[in-house]
Write a protein that holds these residues in place. Sequence first.
Motif, PDB file in Angstrom:
ATOM      1  N   ILE A   1      56.915  21.585  96.747  1.00 62.25           N
ATOM      2  CA  ILE A   1      57.473  21.286  98.064  1.00 62.25           C
ATOM      3  C   ILE A   1      58.553  20.219  97.907  1.00 62.25           C
ATOM      4  O   ILE A   1      58.291  19.126  97.419  1.00 62.25           O
ATOM      5  N   THR A   2      59.765  20.572  98.309  1.00 58.59           N
ATOM      6  CA  THR A   2      60.882  19.632  98.180  1.00 58.59           C
ATOM      7  C   THR A   2      61.104  18.822  99.451  1.00 58.59           C
ATOM      8  O   THR A   2      61.679  17.740  99.405  1.00 58.59           O
ATOM      9  N   SER A   3      60.620  19.352 100.587  1.00 59.28           N
ATOM     10  CA  SER A   3      60.807  18.650 101.851  1.00 59.28           C
ATOM     11  C   SER A   3      59.753  19.123 102.846  1.00 59.28           C
ATOM     12  O   SER A   3      59.539  20.320 103.007  1.00 59.28           O
ATOM     13  N   TRP A   4      59.098  18.144 103.502  1.00 60.37           N
ATOM     14  CA  TRP A   4      58.125  18.417 104.576  1.00 60.37           C
ATOM     15  C   TRP A   4      58.578  17.589 105.754  1.00 60.37           C
ATOM     16  O   TRP A   4      58.572  16.366 105.710  1.00 60.37           O
ATOM     17  N   ARG A   5      59.017  18.265 106.826  1.00 61.95           N
ATOM     18  CA  ARG A   5      59.527  17.573 108.008  1.00 61.95           C
ATOM     19  C   ARG A   5      58.656  17.924 109.213  1.00 61.95           C
ATOM     20  O   ARG A   5      58.530  19.092 109.571  1.00 61.95           O
ATOM     21  N   ASP A   6      58.062  16.894 109.806  1.00 57.25           N
ATOM     22  CA  ASP A   6      57.234  17.056 111.002  1.00 57.25           C
ATOM     23  C   ASP A   6      58.024  16.614 112.221  1.00 57.25           C
ATOM     24  O   ASP A   6      58.652  15.550 112.209  1.00 57.25           O
ATOM     25  N   TYR A   7      57.955  17.413 113.264  1.00 59.75           N
ATOM     26  CA  TYR A   7      58.586  17.080 114.545  1.00 59.75           C
ATOM     27  C   TYR A   7      57.497  17.103 115.611  1.00 59.75           C
ATOM     28  O   TYR A   7      56.931  18.164 115.889  1.00 59.75           O
ATOM     29  N   TRP A   8      57.169  15.924 116.139  1.00 62.59           N
ATOM     30  CA  TRP A   8      56.184  15.832 117.211  1.00 62.59           C
ATOM     31  C   TRP A   8      56.621  14.742 118.178  1.00 62.59           C
ATOM     32  O   TRP A   8      57.392  13.867 117.836  1.00 62.59           O
ATOM     33  N   ASP A   9      56.110  14.840 119.393  1.00 55.52           N
ATOM     34  CA  ASP A   9      56.544  13.969 120.476  1.00 55.52           C
ATOM     35  C   ASP A   9      55.823  12.622 120.420  1.00 55.52           C
ATOM     36  O   ASP A   9      54.607  12.551 120.588  1.00 55.52           O
ATOM     37  N   GLN A  10      56.579  11.561 120.204  1.00 56.40           N
ATOM     38  CA  GLN A  10      56.005  10.223 120.129  1.00 56.40           C
ATOM     39  C   GLN A  10      55.376   9.803 121.452  1.00 56.40           C
ATOM     40  O   GLN A  10      54.371   9.090 121.459  1.00 56.40           O
ATOM     41  N   GLN A  11      55.944  10.216 122.566  1.00 56.76           N
ATOM     42  CA  GLN A  11      55.395   9.839 123.868  1.00 56.76           C
ATOM     43  C   GLN A  11      53.995  10.433 124.051  1.00 56.76           C
ATOM     44  O   GLN A  11      53.076   9.733 124.470  1.00 56.76           O
ATOM     45  N   THR A  12      53.839  11.701 123.715  1.00 56.16           N
ATOM     46  CA  THR A  12      52.527  12.343 123.813  1.00 56.16           C
ATOM     47  C   THR A  12      51.523  11.629 122.917  1.00 56.16           C
ATOM     48  O   THR A  12      50.403  11.325 123.341  1.00 56.16           O
ATOM     49  N   PHE A  13      51.938  11.334 121.694  1.00 55.87           N
ATOM     50  CA  PHE A  13      51.068  10.624 120.758  1.00 55.87           C
ATOM     51  C   PHE A  13      50.674   9.258 121.337  1.00 55.87           C
ATOM     52  O   PHE A  13      49.493   8.902 121.369  1.00 55.87           O
ATOM     53  N   SER A  14      51.656   8.502 121.803  1.00 55.52           N
ATOM     54  CA  SER A  14      51.399   7.156 122.334  1.00 55.52           C
ATOM     55  C   SER A  14      50.454   7.196 123.531  1.00 55.52           C
ATOM     56  O   SER A  14      49.553   6.365 123.645  1.00 55.52           O
ATOM     57  N   GLU A  15      50.672   8.151 124.425  1.00 60.30           N
ATOM     58  CA  GLU A  15      49.805   8.272 125.600  1.00 60.30           C
ATOM     59  C   GLU A  15      48.371   8.594 125.193  1.00 60.30           C
ATOM     60  O   GLU A  15      47.415   8.010 125.708  1.00 60.30           O
ATOM     61  N   GLN A  16      48.200   9.545 124.256  1.00 56.56           N
ATOM     62  CA  GLN A  16      46.862   9.961 123.863  1.00 56.56           C
ATOM     63  C   GLN A  16      46.123   8.879 123.077  1.00 56.56           C
ATOM     64  O   GLN A  16      44.915   8.715 123.222  1.00 56.56           O
ATOM     65  N   VAL A  17      46.852   8.122 122.257  1.00 58.83           N
ATOM     66  CA  VAL A  17      46.215   7.041 121.499  1.00 58.83           C
ATOM     67  C   VAL A  17      45.865   5.883 122.434  1.00 58.83           C
ATOM     68  O   VAL A  17      44.895   5.167 122.200  1.00 58.83           O
ATOM     69  N   GLY A  18      46.632   5.726 123.510  1.00 56.67           N
ATOM     70  CA  GLY A  18      46.373   4.641 124.456  1.00 56.67           C
ATOM     71  C   GLY A  18      47.348   3.495 124.293  1.00 56.67           C
ATOM     72  O   GLY A  18      47.002   2.338 124.539  1.00 56.67           O
TER      73      GLY A  18
END
Length: 155
Positions: A116-133
């Motif tokens: 694997i030469t590149s692994w790129r994740d795209y996820w919404d920081q706002q959703t993450f922040s809200e769910q983590v609290g």
Amino acid sequence: MVKTDMDSRVKRAIEAFNDHDPDRLMDEMAEGGTFTDPLEEDITGTELHEYTVGIFEAFPDIRLEVTRAITAREGVTAIEGNYAGTHEGPLEGIPPTGNTVVVPTMTVIDVSDTGITSWRDYWDQQTFSEQVGLTFPDIIPLIPKIAVAKIRESI
């Protein structure tokens, strides 16, 4: 995991991630292979290994749940899925909240003959922040813990 025509290295890397085995995950990376997500950019080697260990400590039950994957002949795999886990350890100075997250992700992985030469994740920081609290007002009880951790860090 959904059955797909996913590249065997990608399959093994996801299995290693879901087994919380950073050494096996790194075995699937090509030398100089990079990882990027909304928190980190182009990390590789030892730094990537340490980052992965930190994620497993922060979310000891984290999994990448693949709902769809498409692999192109050029060695590119696109994955739609969710990162799911419970925040039970510190993450980037944030004390554990005990909250469970299910964060939709789009992952693009490039593979060569060497790994694997590149692994790129795209996820919404706002959703993450809200769910983590980590959004107002949920973050208010965490502020003293974060401040103490930062003070200890600077001493």
